[in-house]
Design a protein around this motif. Structure first.
Motif, PDB file in Angstrom:
ATOM      1  N   ALA A 108       0.832  -1.205   0.000  1.00  0.00           N
ATOM      2  CA  ALA A 108       0.000   0.000   0.000  1.00  0.00           C
ATOM      3  C   ALA A 108       0.863   1.250   0.000  1.00  0.00           C
ATOM      4  O   ALA A 108       0.609   2.208  -0.737  1.00  0.00           O
ATOM      5  N   LEU A 109       1.928   1.251   0.818  1.00  0.00           N
ATOM      6  CA  LEU A 109       2.836   2.403   0.830  1.00  0.00           C
ATOM      7  C   LEU A 109       3.535   2.570  -0.515  1.00  0.00           C
ATOM      8  O   LEU A 109       3.765   3.688  -0.978  1.00  0.00           O
ATOM      9  N   GLY A 110       3.885   1.431  -1.142  1.00  0.00           N
ATOM     10  CA  GLY A 110       4.531   1.512  -2.453  1.00  0.00           C
ATOM     11  C   GLY A 110       3.624   2.129  -3.498  1.00  0.00           C
ATOM     12  O   GLY A 110       4.059   2.961  -4.304  1.00  0.00           O
ATOM     13  N   LEU A 116       2.230   9.444  -5.734  1.00  0.00           N
ATOM     14  CA  LEU A 116       2.761  10.778  -5.436  1.00  0.00           C
ATOM     15  C   LEU A 116       3.855  11.168  -6.419  1.00  0.00           C
ATOM     16  O   LEU A 116       3.928  12.319  -6.874  1.00  0.00           O
ATOM     17  N   GLU A 117       4.704  10.198  -6.758  1.00  0.00           N
ATOM     18  CA  GLU A 117       5.764  10.481  -7.735  1.00  0.00           C
ATOM     19  C   GLU A 117       5.168  10.861  -9.090  1.00  0.00           C
ATOM     20  O   GLU A 117       5.618  11.817  -9.740  1.00  0.00           O
ATOM     21  N   ALA A 118       4.139  10.118  -9.513  1.00  0.00           N
ATOM     22  CA  ALA A 118       3.493  10.440 -10.782  1.00  0.00           C
ATOM     23  C   ALA A 118       2.822  11.807 -10.729  1.00  0.00           C
ATOM     24  O   ALA A 118       2.856  12.567 -11.701  1.00  0.00           O
ATOM     25  N   MET A 119       2.231  12.156  -9.578  1.00  0.00           N
ATOM     26  CA  MET A 119       1.571  13.446  -9.442  1.00  0.00           C
ATOM     27  C   MET A 119       2.577  14.591  -9.549  1.00  0.00           C
ATOM     28  O   MET A 119       2.352  15.566 -10.278  1.00  0.00           O
TER      29      MET A 119
END
Length: 369
Positions: A108-110, A116-119
């Motif tokens: 889930a954290l991954g 978030l990285e994609a955002m």
């Protein structure tokens, strides 16, 4: 197959094409799994025709070797086999096996981290696209002939004139709903006349510009993405570059200018429609006459409410146009890519509008406006 000392010789007979390789694929897989890759020798002496499918499964048995195309892997001669095997191997991407699916807190954290990285990547790319568009716009100011008026006027008609009826209708009902809610809440307290202020502040400051921006995101933004994306799919954008035309000047800048200029006009129309809807409900539900409504509206409401709403409009129009055009320029060569980009365009635009609306609200609150 035969053994030659420590070597395993794979003897190829007849044609190895897409029609014939099915019967031999299993045997080659067993050799690949049970024999060290450096001990495999391929005998091409009696090989007939071969195509890329046959070359792929033949070259697969030596792929794990450090020198998969070494001479020690081949005996016999064939006019095209070795060259075709090497070419197919060089152009084949070997993907690692997917890790087994796991469940739990770590996964889930991954996924959250990847999202978030994609955002953040999308935000940076959008800012870069905005910068490129701004540079194109500034350069056009110094060379006015580069500004294409005909596409700009056409985009203004599509974004503004054609969108006004649906935006005005939606704003009319939003104003009516706000007035109806105010009638129910304030009438019981004996303050029904304050419905005028409620409708005016809500429509002028927030709902007029917000409804306009959301409708632009759903209507015009998706159209921008679909139009530019279709041109990308048909390689028309590449053809423009070959002809020496800048796609930002031809496709992006006219749409950005049109959306930025028409957003305030659409917002003004939405405000008028929303106030009119609220006035009709106040008249029918609370017996507040239109003359009283208009008089109290002018006496009690400051111009700052109107200016606050109008100040947001060009910013929202710019953001919506930038996101729509950027997503259109990111479309690949298939319809699935076009669908994903249109969806992403609408979602990102609405998200950006809501976030900017919250930032504007906090800014004006701190400034006391």
């Amino acid at each position: 197959m035969r053994q030659d000392g420590a070597k395993t010789v794979v003897e190829l007979f007849g044609d190895w094409t897409v029609e014939t390789i099915g019967a031999s694929d299993g045997a080659l897989r067993r050799v690949e799994e049970t024999t060290a890759p450096g001990d495999i020798v391929i005998d091409l002496t009696r090989l007939g025709r071969i195509d890329t499918a046959g070359a792929f499964i033949i070259g697969r048995v030596t792929r794990r070797c450090g020198e998969p195309d070494g001479d020690f892997h081949f005996i016999g001669d064939h006019p095209t086999a070795r060259r075709l095997i090497e070419e197919v191997r060089a152009r084949t991407t070997v993907c690692a096996d997917e890790p087994p699916s796991t469940f739990g807190f770590g996964k889930a954290l991954g996924r959250i981290g990847a999202g978030l990285e994609a955002m953040f990547s999308e935000i940076l790319d959008t800012l870069g696209f905005l910068g490129r568009t701004m540079m194109t716009g500034f350069s056009s100011l110094f060379v006015p002939s580069r500004l294409r008026l005909t596409p700009t006027i056409w985009a203004m008609e599509e974004v503004g004139v054609n969108a006004m009826p649906i935006i005005a209708t939606l704003s009319f009902f939003i104003g009516a709903v706000v007035a109806y809610m105010g009638a129910n809440l304030l009438q019981g307290l004996g303050f029904s006349v304050f419905t005028v202020e409620l409708v005016g502040i809500a429509v002028l400051r927030e709902f007029g510009v917000l409804i306009t921006a959301i409708m632009l995101a759903g209507r015009s933004d998706s159209a921008f993405t679909a139009q530019i994306g279709a041109m990308k799919m048909q390689q028309e954008v590449d053809a423009m570059r070959v002809l020496g035309l800048d796609p930002f000047e031809v496709l992006v800048l006219p749409r950005v200018i049109a959306c930025t200029l028409m957003a305030p006009l659409l917002t003004f129309g939405a405000m008028i429609a929303g106030i009119f809807g609220g006035m009709l409900v106040a008249w029918s539900a609370q017996d507040i006459s239109p003359s009283l409504f208009i008089t109290r509206f002018h006496e009690q409401l400051d111009w700052s409410h109107f200016l606050v709403g109008m100040s947001k409009a060009p910013v929202f129009g710019l953001v919506v146009a930038i996101i729509g055009c950027r997503q259109g320029m990111q479309v690949g060569g298939d319809v699935e890519s076009l669908g994903r980009r249109v969806t992403a365009s609408v979602v990102q635009s609405i998200f950006a509008v809501i976030v900017l609306e919250a930032l504007f609200a906090m800014l004006y609150l701190e400034l006391g406006i």
